[in-house]
Design an enzyme around this catalytic site. Structure first.
Site, PDB file in Angstrom:
ATOM      1  CB  SER A 141      -0.857   0.001   1.283  1.00  0.00           C
ATOM      2  OG  SER A 141      -1.477   1.257   1.475  1.00  0.00           O
ATOM      3  CE1 TYR A 154      -4.404  -1.972   5.124  1.00  0.00           C
ATOM      4  CE2 TYR A 154      -3.210   0.063   4.672  1.00  0.00           C
ATOM      5  CZ  TYR A 154      -3.930  -1.031   4.220  1.00  0.00           C
ATOM      6  OH  TYR A 154      -4.177  -1.186   2.872  1.00  0.00           O
TER       7      TYR A 154
HETATM    8  P1  NAD Z   1     -11.303  -6.310   0.353  1.00  0.00           P
HETATM    9  O1  NAD Z   1     -11.838  -6.163   1.735  1.00  0.00           O
HETATM   10  O2  NAD Z   1     -12.191  -6.084  -0.812  1.00  0.00           O
HETATM   11  O3  NAD Z   1     -10.642  -7.754   0.167  1.00  0.00           O
HETATM   12  C1  NAD Z   1      -9.848  -8.337   1.160  1.00  0.00           C
HETATM   13  C2  NAD Z   1      -9.733  -9.812   0.886  1.00  0.00           C
HETATM   14  O4  NAD Z   1      -8.986 -10.405   1.961  1.00  0.00           O
HETATM   15  C3  NAD Z   1     -11.093 -10.520   0.852  1.00  0.00           C
HETATM   16  O5  NAD Z   1     -11.083 -11.545  -0.111  1.00  0.00           O
HETATM   17  C4  NAD Z   1     -11.171 -11.119   2.257  1.00  0.00           C
HETATM   18  O6  NAD Z   1     -12.019 -12.252   2.328  1.00  0.00           O
HETATM   19  C5  NAD Z   1      -9.724 -11.502   2.477  1.00  0.00           C
HETATM   20  N1  NAD Z   1      -9.424 -11.748   3.882  1.00  0.00           N
HETATM   21  C6  NAD Z   1      -9.605 -10.920   4.940  1.00  0.00           C
HETATM   22  N2  NAD Z   1      -9.281 -11.562   6.073  1.00  0.00           N
HETATM   23  C7  NAD Z   1      -8.884 -12.813   5.728  1.00  0.00           C
HETATM   24  C8  NAD Z   1      -8.440 -13.953   6.444  1.00  0.00           C
HETATM   25  N3  NAD Z   1      -8.340 -13.954   7.782  1.00  0.00           N
HETATM   26  N4  NAD Z   1      -8.138 -15.068   5.754  1.00  0.00           N
HETATM   27  C9  NAD Z   1      -8.267 -15.106   4.408  1.00  0.00           C
HETATM   28  N5  NAD Z   1      -8.669 -14.059   3.673  1.00  0.00           N
HETATM   29  C10 NAD Z   1      -8.975 -12.932   4.336  1.00  0.00           C
HETATM   30  O7  NAD Z   1     -10.027  -5.341   0.320  1.00  0.00           O
HETATM   31  P2  NAD Z   1      -9.116  -4.781  -0.882  1.00  0.00           P
HETATM   32  O8  NAD Z   1      -9.242  -3.322  -0.871  1.00  0.00           O
HETATM   33  O9  NAD Z   1      -9.356  -5.539  -2.133  1.00  0.00           O
HETATM   34  O10 NAD Z   1      -7.679  -5.106  -0.290  1.00  0.00           O
HETATM   35  C11 NAD Z   1      -6.813  -6.078  -0.835  1.00  0.00           C
HETATM   36  C12 NAD Z   1      -5.384  -5.709  -0.460  1.00  0.00           C
HETATM   37  O11 NAD Z   1      -5.047  -4.463  -1.054  1.00  0.00           O
HETATM   38  C13 NAD Z   1      -5.162  -5.551   1.030  1.00  0.00           C
HETATM   39  O12 NAD Z   1      -3.898  -6.084   1.394  1.00  0.00           O
HETATM   40  C14 NAD Z   1      -5.173  -4.053   1.215  1.00  0.00           C
HETATM   41  O13 NAD Z   1      -4.430  -3.650   2.337  1.00  0.00           O
HETATM   42  C15 NAD Z   1      -4.512  -3.623  -0.073  1.00  0.00           C
HETATM   43  N6  NAD Z   1      -4.755  -2.221  -0.429  1.00  0.00           N
HETATM   44  C16 NAD Z   1      -6.018  -1.783  -0.691  1.00  0.00           C
HETATM   45  C17 NAD Z   1      -6.213  -0.454  -1.027  1.00  0.00           C
HETATM   46  C18 NAD Z   1      -7.563   0.112  -1.353  1.00  0.00           C
HETATM   47  O14 NAD Z   1      -7.665   1.345  -1.509  1.00  0.00           O
HETATM   48  N7  NAD Z   1      -8.602  -0.686  -1.465  1.00  0.00           N
HETATM   49  C19 NAD Z   1      -5.116   0.410  -1.057  1.00  0.00           C
HETATM   50  C20 NAD Z   1      -3.860  -0.072  -0.777  1.00  0.00           C
HETATM   51  C21 NAD Z   1      -3.692  -1.399  -0.475  1.00  0.00           C
END
Ligand code: NAD
Length: 259
Positions: A141, A154
């Site tokens: 991130s 985080y």
């Molecule tokens: P999201 O909530 O849509 O998806 C998260 C995924 O992780 C889901 O499939 C969920 O089921 C899974 N997950 C959560 N806890 C779990 C566990 N204990 N065991 C197995 N799976 C688990 O979120 P997202 O925005 O798609 O995030 C995905 C990644 O991208 C994350 O690492 C997040 O930190 C990173 N990220 C997201 C953003 C953003 O703006 N959305 C920005 C930077 C980084």
């Protein structure tokens, strides 16, 4: 068994992970999905990936449990024969000031956003090393590079995963294996929608106003990065052109970290 290259993508039942899974499927990879969700959500994710005509399976590992990560890696190798690409994507968020941060939330964020990536990497590396090839991609991130208030766990986990990325890259620099991180800014997924909802409620804003305020605070482009763009970056890291890119980050943040 499958002759296609194989990608194991954690947290791929939703958001960025699901887009990455679809991108790899479109590129011809067999895909092992993982993540939480209702049976209907998991079936939908499987169908979206299978629509590209590749083999797909799902493993329900809870990534906060190391023995479940081990079972997931074992099941992926047994199902598909090998793992060519590991994308550590699963992540959760919790916001509170340090002095008010619930200890159980801290532990969960570190376990899922950081420690799970360590376990998955240590478990896939021996077979990648034996074959002299592999791609490790960590979805970090902008919060691996800079901080925001109320996100101590985080930000600590994301800074940590960039450290893990560099060490794994160095240890495998001559092995045909690369390890890199992708650093997205705001991407409109359920994880971010929760933060938009909280802002809308706190400040009495509509959803659209809360989205604009969220972007204006951090992301100079004033638009969200698309999940498909993250998939394209991950696929680039698996292309021949990227075979000497290791230990670094690709940042897709609309200018967030430039100021
Ligand atoms: P999201 O909530 O849509 O998806 C998260 C995924 O992780 C889901 O499939 C969920 O089921 C899974 N997950 C959560 N806890 C779990 C566990 N204990 N065991 C197995 N799976 C688990 O979120 P997202 O925005 O798609 O995030 C995905 C990644 O991208 C994350 O690492 C997040 O930190 C990173 N990220 C997201 C953003 C953003 O703006 N959305 C920005 C930077 C980084």
């Amino acid at each position: 068994m499958s002759n296609s290259p194989v990608a194991l993508i954690t947290g791929s039942t939703s958001g960025i992970g699901l887009a990455v899974a679809q991108g790899f499927a479109k590129a011809g990879y067999a895909v092992m999905l993982n993540g939480l969700g209702t049976p209907a959500q998991i079936d939908e994710a499987r169908a979206l990936v299978a629509a590209h005509g590749v083999a797909v399976d799902y493993h329900p590992a809870d990534l906060s449990q190391p023995e479940e990560i081990e079972a997931m890696v074992r099941a992926t190798a047994a199902r598909f024969g090998q793992i060519d690409v590991l994308v550590n994507n699963a992540g959760i968020q919790h916001t509170a000031r340090v002095e008010a941060f619930p200890v159980d939330k801290w532990n969960a964020v570190i376990a899922i956003n950081l420690t799970a990536a360590f376990h998955a990497q240590r478990l896939v590396l021996p077979s990648m090393q034996a074959r002299g090839q592999g791609r490790l991609i960590n979805i970090a991130s902008v919060h691996g590079l800079v901080a925001s208030v109320e996100k101590s766990a985080y930000v600590a986990a994301k800074h940590g995963i960039l450290g893990l990325t560099k060490v794994t890259a160095l240890e495998n620099a001559e092995s045909g294996i690369t390890c890199n991180a992708i650093c997205p800014g705001w991407v409109l997924t359920p994880l971010v929608q929760k933060q938009i909802d909280a802002r809308a409620e706190r400040d009495g804003l509509s959803n659209a106003e809360a989205e604009r305020a969220l972007l204006a605070e951090k992301q100079p482009s004033l638009r969200f990065t698309r999940p498909d763009d993250i998939a394209a970056a991950a696929l680039f890291l698996c292309s021949p052109a990227a075979d000497n890119i290791t230990g670094t980050t690709i940042t897709l943040d609309g200018g967030w970290t430039a100021r």
